[in-house]
Structures are given as C-alpha cells and as structure tokens.
Design a protein around this motif. Structure first.
Motif, short mmCIF file in Angstrom:
data_model
loop_
_atom_site.label_atom_id
_atom_site.label_comp_id
_atom_site.label_asym_id
_atom_site.label_seq_id
_atom_site.Cartn_x
_atom_site.Cartn_y
_atom_site.Cartn_z
N VAL A 38 1.13 -1.24 -0.08
CA VAL A 38 -0.13 0.40 -0.12
C VAL A 38 0.78 1.53 0.11
N PRO A 39 1.14 1.89 -1.26
CA PRO A 39 1.43 3.69 -0.71
C PRO A 39 1.65 4.16 0.55
N ALA A 40 2.74 4.52 1.43
CA ALA A 40 2.61 4.87 2.92
C ALA A 40 2.17 6.22 2.37
N SER A 41 1.90 6.86 1.09
CA SER A 41 1.46 8.03 1.24
C SER A 41 -0.59 7.56 1.86
N THR A 42 -0.92 6.79 0.87
CA THR A 42 -2.11 6.31 1.23
C THR A 42 -2.24 5.49 2.71
N LEU A 43 -1.28 4.70 2.73
CA LEU A 43 -1.45 4.73 4.85
C LEU A 43 -2.03 5.71 5.47
N SER A 44 -1.15 6.98 5.34
CA SER A 44 -0.75 7.77 6.05
C SER A 44 -2.19 8.93 5.97
N ASN A 45 -2.24 8.77 5.06
CA ASN A 45 -3.79 9.69 5.03
C ASN A 45 -4.63 8.61 5.57
N ILE A 46 -4.76 7.55 5.88
CA ILE A 46 -5.47 6.23 6.23
C ILE A 46 -5.93 6.92 7.57
N GLU A 47 -4.81 6.37 8.12
CA GLU A 47 -4.22 6.92 9.63
C GLU A 47 -4.35 8.16 10.00
N THR A 48 -4.52 9.28 9.42
CA THR A 48 -4.87 10.40 9.74
C THR A 48 -6.05 11.40 9.48
N ALA A 49 -7.08 10.40 8.76
CA ALA A 49 -8.31 10.45 8.14
C ALA A 49 -8.66 11.70 7.84
N GLU A 50 -7.66 11.62 7.21
CA GLU A 50 -7.86 12.31 5.49
C GLU A 50 -8.10 11.60 4.39
N ALA A 51 -8.24 10.90 4.17
CA ALA A 51 -8.42 9.91 2.98
C ALA A 51 -10.04 10.04 3.23
N ARG A 52 -10.26 10.37 2.15
CA ARG A 52 -12.36 10.20 2.16
C ARG A 52 -13.05 9.14 1.34
N ARG A 53 -11.23 8.56 0.23
CA ARG A 53 -11.67 7.21 -0.80
C ARG A 53 -10.91 5.87 -0.60
N ILE A 54 -11.76 5.30 0.12
CA ILE A 54 -10.66 3.80 1.17
C ILE A 54 -11.13 3.00 -0.22
N LYS A 55 -10.00 1.98 -0.69
CA LYS A 55 -10.16 1.34 -1.77
C LYS A 55 -10.07 0.23 -0.76
N PRO A 56 -11.27 -1.26 -0.83
CA PRO A 56 -11.66 -2.37 -0.20
C PRO A 56 -9.94 -3.67 -0.36
N ARG A 57 -9.47 -3.11 -1.75
CA ARG A 57 -7.98 -3.33 -1.10
C ARG A 57 -7.64 -3.08 -0.82
N ASP A 58 -7.37 -1.66 -0.19
CA ASP A 58 -6.23 -1.58 0.64
C ASP A 58 -6.41 -2.42 2.49
N ILE A 59 -7.99 -2.45 2.63
CA ILE A 59 -8.44 -2.89 3.70
C ILE A 59 -8.17 -4.53 3.82
N ASP A 60 -8.31 -5.20 3.05
CA ASP A 60 -7.73 -6.42 2.96
C ASP A 60 -6.41 -6.73 3.04
N ALA A 61 -5.55 -5.89 2.14
CA ALA A 61 -4.21 -6.28 2.65
C ALA A 61 -3.57 -6.06 4.63
N LEU A 62 -4.05 -4.78 4.32
CA LEU A 62 -3.56 -3.99 5.55
C LEU A 62 -3.79 -5.14 6.94
N ALA A 63 -5.32 -6.16 6.45
CA ALA A 63 -5.65 -6.94 7.59
C ALA A 63 -4.87 -7.92 7.25
N ASP A 64 -4.36 -8.01 6.41
CA ASP A 64 -4.07 -9.49 6.13
C ASP A 64 -2.51 -9.18 6.96
N LEU A 65 -1.31 -8.15 6.76
CA LEU A 65 -0.59 -7.89 7.74
C LEU A 65 -0.72 -7.45 8.99
N TYR A 66 -1.91 -7.62 9.63
CA TYR A 66 -1.71 -7.54 10.87
C TYR A 66 -2.52 -8.82 11.18
#
Length: 288
Positions: A38-66
């Motif tokens: 997942v692009p570092a900028s994308t994850l940073s935006n998600i974790e700072t609540a700035e991302a307004r469009r979050i891709k399901p595949r990014d959620i799955d990739a992070l859920a798999d990693l964690y």
C-alpha cells in the motif's frame, strides 16, 4: 428520527483502529505500507483520517498483514464504506465550507457550547437566526436564506428519539443585544425558556457580575461522542475561517475553561428568572 452517520467520525475511527493494529504488530508506518503493498502516502492519509476514498483491497491487504480476525476485518470494511457517505450538509458547502460542523453534531452524545455574542445556533429561532446573518451585512438576500435554512437543518438533531445532551453557557451580552425588531428578541428569549424545560437541555447565563472569566478569548463548542474510540473535539470560528481542535491537551484546556464558565454562571433556576427579568424589563421599555 434516528441518528445519521458521520463520514468524518467514521474516518477517525477507522484511522484509530488501523493505527492500533499496526502498533500492536510493532510495525512502523513505512514498513507496514511496504509489506502490505500500500503506498506509504495512502496509509498515512488513512491513519490521519484524511483519506476520503479508501480501496477495499487496501483494507484487505492491511488486515492480512495485521492478522486481523474476520469480525475485525468486516468492521474495517464497514467503516470504510460508511466514510464515503454524504450527509445533508454536503448540499450546503457554500455555507459550511470544507469543515462541516453538522458532520460531527449528528453523532455527538453531548454538545457543550459557550456563546459570548449571540444565542447558540442550535437554540436560535428562524427569525432571530435571520437577524444574525443580516446584522453582519456580509451576505446577499439568497445567502442569508441559505444560512438560515442550514442552521434550521442543524437543529433537527434535537428532534431525534435520542437527542444529544445540550449544555449551553450564554453570556448576558447575547441576551441583551438589541435587534431591529424587539418582537424577534422576545420570541427568542421565550424559546430559550421553553427549550430549557427539555430533559436534554441545560442553559446557564453568565452574568456581567461574573466579571473577568475564563471564556474571554471567545465562543466555542465541545463535542463528545458515545464511543470511546471517538475522542472529543472542539469547534471554534472566526469571521473568515472555522477550526476543529482535536489534540487531547488542547481539548482538555477547553474542557477546563468550560468547567470554569459553568462555575461562574447562574444555576438553571436562577437563569430562568434572569431571562424572565430581561423580558419584563424590555416589555416595560417598549411601553414607555
């Protein structure tokens, strides 16, 4: 009327959950982004609540990693879906700008407000609200109506089956401020007396006799939320901008200021008597 969802509150909660999962795996943001592809900028935006469009595949990739459990994964997807929804306030971007106060008000369980110059927006009558926006001479006729309509829409949260607790400290100056039509102010003061009888509304007047007090820097709102994952925020505004304060130390400072204002203000029964006295005094002046 049920409590609507706030996309901004959902983004904040998603950010908190993903950051908590990452930290529980003892991963730095850059490392997690690389391993999840997942692009570092994308994850940073998600974790700072700035991302307004979050891709399901990014959620799955992070859920798999964690190694998130199935129920946690589904909860993350649900938060991501809800973060894309739009509330009624999206139709009033010309009024609220990029920071929409109703986006937080709709999910707040308690709203504490201190007003130094005017009656709090959630407690205004339509005629008084119109007088407020006309008084600034900054809006056209159509803009005044847009602002009044938006303010009345905000007040719909008070008609829900589970309305938020409203705790308002109002400076005496707001109650005594003259407007062109005395009848409008009389109606507004009566409205305060009426709404103060509701179980979820507490109104206190901060009299001039309180002297110098903790709220001299200006008006503000503190919004609290029912879920522990949603920390309190503070809203303030100027003539040209609005500001949401979210860092815990600053929010706590406003909480302390409000507690001091509460202590300096009149108790509820004395507030009712005080407002009635102002109304009676104004009626006498009108007869003179």
């Amino acid at each position: 009327m049920h409590r609507p969802l706030s996309p901004t509150v959902r983004r904040r909660r998603l950010a908190t959950e993903l950051r908590r999962l990452r930290e529980s795996c003892e991963l730095k943001l850059s490392t997690a982004a690389k391993q999840a592809n997942v692009p570092a900028s994308t994850l940073s935006n998600i974790e700072t609540a700035e991302a307004r469009r979050i891709k399901p595949r990014d959620i799955d990739a992070l859920a798999d990693l964690y190694q998130a459990p199935a129920d946690a994964r589904e909860a993350l997807h649900e938060l991501a879906r809800e973060s894309k929804e739009q509330g009624w306030w999206s139709k009033y971007k010309d009024v609220f700008g990029g920071n929409a106060l109703p986006d937080f008000e709709v999910e707040a369980s308690m709203i504490r407000t201190y007003e130094a110059q005017v009656i709090p927006g959630l407690l205004q009558t339509p005629a008084y609200s119109e007088a407020v926006f006309r008084g600034g001479r900054a809006y056209t006729e159509s803009e005044v109506q847009r602002h009044v309509d938006a303010r009345l829409q905000r007040q719909q949260i008070l008609s829900r089956h589970d309305p938020p607790q409203i705790w308002a400290v109002i400076d005496e100056a707001a109650l005594r401020r003259k407007i062109d039509n005395p009848g409008v102010m009389h109606e507004q003061l009566q409205h305060l007396l009426n709404i103060a009888t509701r179980h979820n509304v507490d109104i206190q007047v901060l009299p001039f006799t309180a002297g110098m007090h903790a709220g001299l820097s200006g008006s503000f709102l503190i919004l609290d939320f029912p879920a522990e994952l949603d920390p309190s925020i503070v809203y303030t505004e100027t003539a040209t901008d609005s500001l949401f304060v979210q860092d815990a130390p600053s929010v706590q400072r406003f909480v302390t200021i409000f507690a001091n204002l509460n202590s300096a203000a009149l108790r509820a029964p004395h507030t009712v008597k005080f407002i009635r006295h102002i109304m009676e005094s104004d009626d006498q002046h009108d007869d003179d």
